[in-house]
Write an enzyme that holds these catalytic residues in place. Structure first.
Site, PDB file in Angstrom:
ATOM      1  N   ASP A 266      58.441   4.024  62.327  1.00 52.53           N
ATOM      2  CA  ASP A 266      57.973   4.034  60.946  1.00 52.53           C
ATOM      3  C   ASP A 266      57.221   5.336  60.781  1.00 52.53           C
ATOM      4  O   ASP A 266      56.337   5.667  61.582  1.00 52.53           O
ATOM      5  CB  ASP A 266      57.078   2.836  60.613  1.00 52.53           C
ATOM      6  CG  ASP A 266      57.014   2.638  59.102  1.00 52.53           C
ATOM      7  OD1 ASP A 266      58.076   2.408  58.487  1.00 52.53           O
ATOM      8  OD2 ASP A 266      55.922   2.760  58.518  1.00 52.53           O
TER       9      ASP A 266
ATOM     10  N   GLY B  82      64.948  14.017  54.468  1.00 50.12           N
ATOM     11  CA  GLY B  82      63.682  13.680  53.816  1.00 50.12           C
ATOM     12  C   GLY B  82      62.941  14.905  53.285  1.00 50.12           C
ATOM     13  O   GLY B  82      63.502  15.752  52.585  1.00 50.12           O
TER      14      GLY B  82
ATOM     15  N   LYS C 240      63.384  21.792  65.764  1.00 43.54           N
ATOM     16  CA  LYS C 240      62.413  20.859  65.170  1.00 43.54           C
ATOM     17  C   LYS C 240      61.715  20.029  66.255  1.00 43.54           C
ATOM     18  O   LYS C 240      60.530  19.697  66.143  1.00 43.54           O
ATOM     19  CB  LYS C 240      63.141  19.945  64.167  1.00 43.54           C
ATOM     20  CG  LYS C 240      62.234  18.920  63.491  1.00 43.54           C
ATOM     21  CD  LYS C 240      62.958  18.071  62.454  1.00 43.54           C
ATOM     22  CE  LYS C 240      62.077  16.936  61.960  1.00 43.54           C
ATOM     23  NZ  LYS C 240      62.767  16.032  61.024  1.00 43.54           N
TER      24      LYS C 240
HETATM   25  P1  IMP Z   1      60.518   4.740  56.879  1.00 41.59           P
HETATM   26  O1  IMP Z   1      59.876   5.044  58.195  1.00 41.59           O
HETATM   27  O2  IMP Z   1      61.905   4.246  57.051  1.00 41.59           O
HETATM   28  O3  IMP Z   1      59.659   3.864  56.020  1.00 41.59           O
HETATM   29  O4  IMP Z   1      60.719   6.082  56.089  1.00 41.59           O
HETATM   30  C1  IMP Z   1      60.015   7.213  56.408  1.00 41.59           C
HETATM   31  C2  IMP Z   1      60.299   8.292  55.380  1.00 41.59           C
HETATM   32  O5  IMP Z   1      59.386   9.354  55.673  1.00 41.59           O
HETATM   33  C3  IMP Z   1      61.675   8.905  55.499  1.00 41.59           C
HETATM   34  O6  IMP Z   1      62.613   8.311  54.654  1.00 41.59           O
HETATM   35  C4  IMP Z   1      61.401  10.336  55.073  1.00 41.59           C
HETATM   36  O7  IMP Z   1      61.337  10.397  53.708  1.00 41.59           O
HETATM   37  C5  IMP Z   1      60.002  10.599  55.575  1.00 41.59           C
HETATM   38  N1  IMP Z   1      60.064  11.226  56.895  1.00 41.59           N
HETATM   39  C6  IMP Z   1      59.765  10.657  58.093  1.00 41.59           C
HETATM   40  N2  IMP Z   1      59.998  11.511  59.089  1.00 41.59           N
HETATM   41  C7  IMP Z   1      60.481  12.623  58.517  1.00 41.59           C
HETATM   42  C8  IMP Z   1      60.933  13.861  59.064  1.00 41.59           C
HETATM   43  O8  IMP Z   1      60.986  14.109  60.273  1.00 41.59           O
HETATM   44  N3  IMP Z   1      61.341  14.757  58.152  1.00 41.59           N
HETATM   45  C9  IMP Z   1      61.324  14.539  56.816  1.00 41.59           C
HETATM   46  N4  IMP Z   1      60.945  13.410  56.272  1.00 41.59           N
HETATM   47  C10 IMP Z   1      60.517  12.442  57.112  1.00 41.59           C
END
Ligand code: IMP
Length: 193
Positions: free
Chosen positions: A71, A153, A175
């Site tokens: 998460d 993202g 990255k």
């Molecule tokens: P979840 O963990 O599925 O609730 O979503 C996390 C959200 O955070 C992702 O959909 C991205 O929008 C953002 N996010 C998390 N890690 C990254 C990353 O490494 N790069 C860019 N966006 C990220």
């Protein structure tokens, strides 16, 4: 600990690519929630640990296999940590991250402080009920206009401290040097060794 198969508790292709790459040296068969046609459980907690555990428990219970969830989110200093756990939600149901990045940019206005960090919390859940969590962070600066087409993202608007390129301008390998997910993974990997 010897693990033969691990299911990644995500449908996010960007996360699957990064986590599969990190796990590749360990000879583990890596599958994802997509391979089992699983739905996404509702993320009802207001913190990263709680939501990571919801995802990993759900996948472990459905598959009977060890599950690993991430998460994660972007926390912006002048927005008091927003979008935070709601980072995915800001992109809407159409998962439009150009829109989400623009929203971050607009909400920041002309604030001089452009600092932000990405955070990743891994939850690892075993069929015997064992649960562990691991955290990683990456500090950086937000830029506008966003740059680069790689990653996913919010990557194109985030420049990690110590570099001048945005995550959107870096390959997976580049990255990995900075990323919050790679840092969470380096804590997690100790239990595989
Ligand atoms: P979840 O963990 O599925 O609730 O979503 C996390 C959200 O955070 C992702 O959909 C991205 O929008 C953002 N996010 C998390 N890690 C990254 C990353 O490494 N790069 C860019 N966006 C990220």
């Amino acid at each position: 600990m010897k693990i033969d198969t691990l299911v990644l508790a995500t449908h996010n292709k960007g996360k699957v690519a990064e986590m599969s790459d990190l796990l590749s040296p360990f000879g583990i068969e890596v599958q994802s929630a997509d391979d089992f046609d699983l739905e996404s459980p509702e993320e009802t907690e207001d913190n990263f640990i709680g939501n990571a555990l919801i995802k990993a428990r759900y996948v472990c219970e459905k598959t009977g296999l060890p599950a690993l969830a991430d998460d994660s989110g972007l926390c912006v200093t002048v927005l008091n940590g927003e979008p935070g756990v709601y980072s995915a939600d800001w992109a809407g149901s159409e998962k439009d991250f150009s829109k989400a990045m623009k929203l971050v940019h607009e909400k920041m206005g002309d604030a001089l402080d452009r600092s932000a960090y990405f955070i990743s919390v891994f939850a690892f859940v075993l069929p015997d009920g064992t649960e562990q969590v691991f955290e990683g962070r990456c500090e950086g600066q937000l830029i506008w206009p966003a740059r680069g087409l790689d990653g996913f993202g919010y990557d194109p608007m985030f420049v990690p401290n110590g570099d001048e390129r945005s995550f959107g301008e870096m390959s997976l390998q580049e990255k990995k040097v900075y990323s919050h997910r790679a840092k969470a993974f380096s804590n997690f990997r100790k239990i595989l060794e």
